[in-house]
Design an enzyme around this catalytic site. Sequence first.
Site, mmCIF file in Angstrom:
data_model
loop_
_atom_site.group_PDB
_atom_site.id
_atom_site.type_symbol
_atom_site.label_atom_id
_atom_site.label_comp_id
_atom_site.label_asym_id
_atom_site.label_seq_id
_atom_site.Cartn_x
_atom_site.Cartn_y
_atom_site.Cartn_z
ATOM 1 N N HIS A 147 67.988 -46.041 -28.394
ATOM 2 C CA HIS A 147 68.479 -47.165 -27.542
ATOM 3 C C HIS A 147 67.668 -48.608 -27.872
ATOM 4 O O HIS A 147 67.804 -49.655 -27.113
ATOM 5 C CB HIS A 147 67.984 -47.009 -26.127
ATOM 6 C CG HIS A 147 69.086 -45.788 -25.613
ATOM 7 N ND1 HIS A 147 70.266 -46.001 -25.596
ATOM 8 C CD2 HIS A 147 68.728 -44.681 -25.280
ATOM 9 C CE1 HIS A 147 70.770 -45.013 -25.063
ATOM 10 N NE2 HIS A 147 69.635 -44.034 -24.915
ATOM 11 N N CYS B 188 69.443 -37.122 -20.738
ATOM 12 C CA CYS B 188 69.012 -37.340 -21.930
ATOM 13 C C CYS B 188 67.918 -36.655 -22.593
ATOM 14 O O CYS B 188 67.799 -36.258 -23.406
ATOM 15 C CB CYS B 188 68.564 -38.990 -21.813
ATOM 16 S SG CYS B 188 69.581 -40.210 -21.916
#
Lengths: 101, 277
Positions: free
Chosen positions: B195, B238
């Site tokens: 990210h 995740c």
Amino acid sequence: MKKIFLVPLLSNLFWLSANAAENEDATKALKEARVLFEKAVANQGGWQSTIKLLKNAELSLKKGKSADALSLARKAKQEAQLSLAQTQRERNNWSEPEYLK
Amino acid sequence: MNKHQLVLSLLILTVATPCAWADPDSDLKKYQAFFTQRFPEFNSDDFANGMYNFSKDKRSQYEDIMQFPPYIEALEEGEALFNSKFQNGKSYADCFPNKGIGIAQTYPKFDEKRGKVVTLEAAINHCRTNNGEKPLKYLKGNLVKIAAYMSDTSRGKPIQITVPKDARAIAAYEEGKRIYFSRRGPREFACYHCHWQTSGQRIRGNELSPAIGQAANFPVYRSKWGELGSIQRRYKGCMKNVGSVPLKEQSDAMNNLQYFHTFLSNGVALNAPNSRF
């Protein structure tokens, strides 16, 4: 005639004692693997694949497949050691990526 | 130096050290600058749109979905639950400043009395237990519906997470930061691997959202879940995706991770609940 009975009997006894030793080794390895895994989880680590290995090792042990159980337990132990090492390494050596410095 | 002096010095050092090496405000400037330089065309609201910035097709599907947001029913249930009375006659509104309206953008927050980070979901459950009610499950269901309603009353307000000048708050922030930047699982992935530098790129069929703005959308209705879920449910997903054992929901470690991660989105307008694939 006696020899005909003696050979399979001894062979069976040998197999049984080898299997019992393997069973004992597998149980011990499984216990060690579980302790290491729980330690890794308690340290915010642990890997999903180890859970699968532990479950399969336990299942093999229940089914009497000692050799399979031992092999799986050893793999689980190795993974648990690696995950524990990872979490300890990261705790002391984590860093932001170079591009943020 | 006698024993007492030595112990006192060690105590002072322990308490003072986090203050000496952590400065959340300069961290935030540095982190947000990384993303504004990476995506100079984005404004603050664009960051909240996450992956939909990178795929016209998915953006268009999202806009279609949002004509009739899939979380509407849950949101209405959340409002009804929020307004319902406990057995003692009190309600959720009695537990929060401003009766719980328009305050979600300040969570998670550092609670000085408890000496730890408290999430909105935990604050809702504290409210229940303080009023003699049983706590609700954290990751989905009624608790998340109530959190969704409270977040909806804050929609459009910029996220405003504060890290007070308190050694315990700094330590919580630092732990969250450490967990965020630490590698997990057999593939050695940390949150930032997907990210930060690779945000905007694809991982198989999905575009990776930038870290900034993600927290603005939670609780979120994920098509994959078919219901609303909390941000910690997403974190757990995740963590499993990278092959690691997820942290326990509402544990100090998980809350500190959420504290740091939400702090990254300071200034981005809350847009929760929202919808994601």
